[in-house]
Design a protein around this motif. Structure first.
Motif, PDB file in Angstrom:
ATOM      1  N   LEU A  47      40.152   1.514  74.549  1.00 38.61           N
ATOM      2  CA  LEU A  47      39.972   2.057  75.934  1.00 38.61           C
ATOM      3  C   LEU A  47      41.197   2.745  76.602  1.00 38.61           C
ATOM      4  N   LEU A  48      42.347   1.357  76.193  1.00 39.61           N
ATOM      5  CA  LEU A  48      43.710   1.461  76.731  1.00 39.61           C
ATOM      6  C   LEU A  48      45.283   2.853  76.518  1.00 39.61           C
ATOM      7  N   PRO A  49      44.823   3.235  74.723  1.00 35.43           N
ATOM      8  CA  PRO A  49      45.546   4.315  74.869  1.00 35.43           C
ATOM      9  C   PRO A  49      45.205   5.153  75.578  1.00 35.43           C
ATOM     10  N   LEU A  50      43.886   5.248  75.328  1.00 38.15           N
ATOM     11  CA  LEU A  50      42.907   6.500  76.561  1.00 38.15           C
ATOM     12  C   LEU A  50      43.818   6.926  78.286  1.00 38.15           C
ATOM     13  N   ILE A  51      43.233   5.574  78.422  1.00 35.60           N
ATOM     14  CA  ILE A  51      43.411   4.920  80.008  1.00 35.60           C
ATOM     15  C   ILE A  51      45.555   5.703  79.409  1.00 35.60           C
ATOM     16  N   ALA A  52      46.393   5.329  79.131  1.00 39.19           N
ATOM     17  CA  ALA A  52      47.696   5.694  78.621  1.00 39.19           C
ATOM     18  C   ALA A  52      47.995   6.708  78.694  1.00 39.19           C
ATOM     19  N   ALA A  53      46.436   8.327  78.052  1.00 39.50           N
ATOM     20  CA  ALA A  53      47.001   9.359  77.663  1.00 39.50           C
ATOM     21  C   ALA A  53      46.896   9.980  79.222  1.00 39.50           C
ATOM     22  N   GLU A  54      45.768   9.629  79.694  1.00 41.24           N
ATOM     23  CA  GLU A  54      45.194  10.406  80.989  1.00 41.24           C
ATOM     24  C   GLU A  54      46.574  10.618  81.706  1.00 41.24           C
ATOM     25  N   ARG A  55      48.109   9.355  82.165  1.00 39.89           N
ATOM     26  CA  ARG A  55      48.235   9.016  82.845  1.00 39.89           C
ATOM     27  C   ARG A  55      49.493   9.461  82.607  1.00 39.89           C
ATOM     28  N   ASP A  56      49.632   9.928  80.647  1.00 38.41           N
ATOM     29  CA  ASP A  56      51.006  10.686  80.856  1.00 38.41           C
ATOM     30  C   ASP A  56      51.133  11.823  81.122  1.00 38.41           C
ATOM     31  N   GLU A  57      49.535  12.674  80.586  1.00 41.20           N
ATOM     32  CA  GLU A  57      50.223  13.859  81.074  1.00 41.20           C
ATOM     33  C   GLU A  57      51.100  14.368  81.939  1.00 41.20           C
ATOM     34  N   PRO A  58      51.523  15.484  82.052  1.00 41.42           N
ATOM     35  CA  PRO A  58      52.505  15.650  83.258  1.00 41.42           C
ATOM     36  C   PRO A  58      51.790  16.971  84.109  1.00 41.42           C
ATOM     37  N   SER A  59      51.477  17.165  84.122  1.00 44.96           N
ATOM     38  CA  SER A  59      50.019  17.896  85.209  1.00 44.96           C
ATOM     39  C   SER A  59      49.752  16.603  85.975  1.00 44.96           C
ATOM     40  N   ALA A  60      48.988  15.947  85.620  1.00 42.45           N
ATOM     41  CA  ALA A  60      48.433  14.556  86.105  1.00 42.45           C
ATOM     42  C   ALA A  60      49.511  13.990  87.435  1.00 42.45           C
ATOM     43  N   ARG A  61      50.688  13.257  86.164  1.00 41.64           N
ATOM     44  CA  ARG A  61      51.813  12.549  87.427  1.00 41.64           C
ATOM     45  C   ARG A  61      52.025  14.357  88.454  1.00 41.64           C
ATOM     46  N   GLU A  62      51.849  15.314  88.254  1.00 41.89           N
ATOM     47  CA  GLU A  62      52.535  15.972  89.344  1.00 41.89           C
ATOM     48  C   GLU A  62      51.606  17.213  89.952  1.00 41.89           C
ATOM     49  N   ARG A  63      50.463  16.262  90.265  1.00 43.07           N
ATOM     50  CA  ARG A  63      49.290  16.132  91.274  1.00 43.07           C
ATOM     51  C   ARG A  63      49.019  14.695  91.834  1.00 43.07           C
ATOM     52  N   TRP A  64      49.246  13.358  91.677  1.00 40.50           N
ATOM     53  CA  TRP A  64      49.207  12.174  91.937  1.00 40.50           C
ATOM     54  C   TRP A  64      50.765  12.444  93.003  1.00 40.50           C
TER      55      TRP A  64
END
Length: 214
Positions: free
Chosen positions: A24-41
């Protein structure tokens, strides 16, 4: 076509948490590290959305910025494609199922908070109700996290700050939580903090997951 979603927080012993971590942890990290996700946050943190009752009013040309912000929050709080793979059986170890290998292992009702919603994401209402200044205090990424018992104890003070309300703050948060609850349904404003406090007292870890069931 409608969807049904679930946001869950379940308590487990550290042996189970350590078994789940490589999956699970690598999948959560992949979600967090997506540039578009960081931009939305970052966009949501800079400019939280107004009262949700204004969202579905017709947007005029002058409101394009507000419409873009709403769409951005919707994308941020939808289940991400990486963690979703664990529910859909599409992760590298596809024989592992969140339903049978995580949720079904919870034997006591007190060891699980789950909010199942039709055509909606519980996390979306939760995030809007508490706002970004509180949401940033929560560990993990957008409702997804995996914590050992030690990490639960370490993060409890921050979660207490995020989800502890004065009476007025509580009323304001409830006013912006549009989900509605039955007599036996736990609010998104109550369940997470209950789980943290209980897990800390019982020396257990926590697993948080936000997914689309179908």
């Amino acid at each position: 076509m409608g969807i049904t979603t679930a946001w869950s927080i379940s308590a487990h012993n550290d042996n189970f948490i350590s078994t789940l971590a490589p999956r699970l942890l690598p999948l959560i990290a992949a979600e967090r590290d997506e540039p578009s996700a960081r931009e939305r946050w970052d966009s949501w943190r800079r400019e939280p959305l107004p009262d949700f009752r204004t969202w579905w009013q017709p947007f005029g040309q002058s409101c394009r910025r507000e419409e873009d912000a709403l769409n951005s929050l919707h994308e941020l709080t939808a289940s991400g494609e990486h963690v979703q793979k664990m529910y859909d059986g599409l992760s590298p170890d596809g024989d592992f199922s969140l339903l049978t290998d995580v949720w079904d292992l919870v034997t006591g009702a007190e060891d699980l908070f789950i909010s199942v919603q039709s055509k909606e994401f519980a996390l979306r209402s939760f995030f809007h109700a508490i706002g970004p200044d509180r949401a940033v205090l929560l560990p993990g990424w957008c409702g997804n996290f995996l914590l050992t018992s030690a990490e639960v104890r370490e993060t409890l003070p921050a979660v207490e700050r995020a989800l502890g309300f004065t009476p007025q703050e509580r009323a304001e948060a409830e006013d912006q939580d549009w989900l509605g609850y039955g007599d036996d349904e736990e609010s998104v404003l109550d369940g997470p903090l209950r789980m943290w406090r209980q897990a800390a007292a019982d020396a257990r870890g926590l697993c948080g997951l936000s997914v689309t069931i179908y």
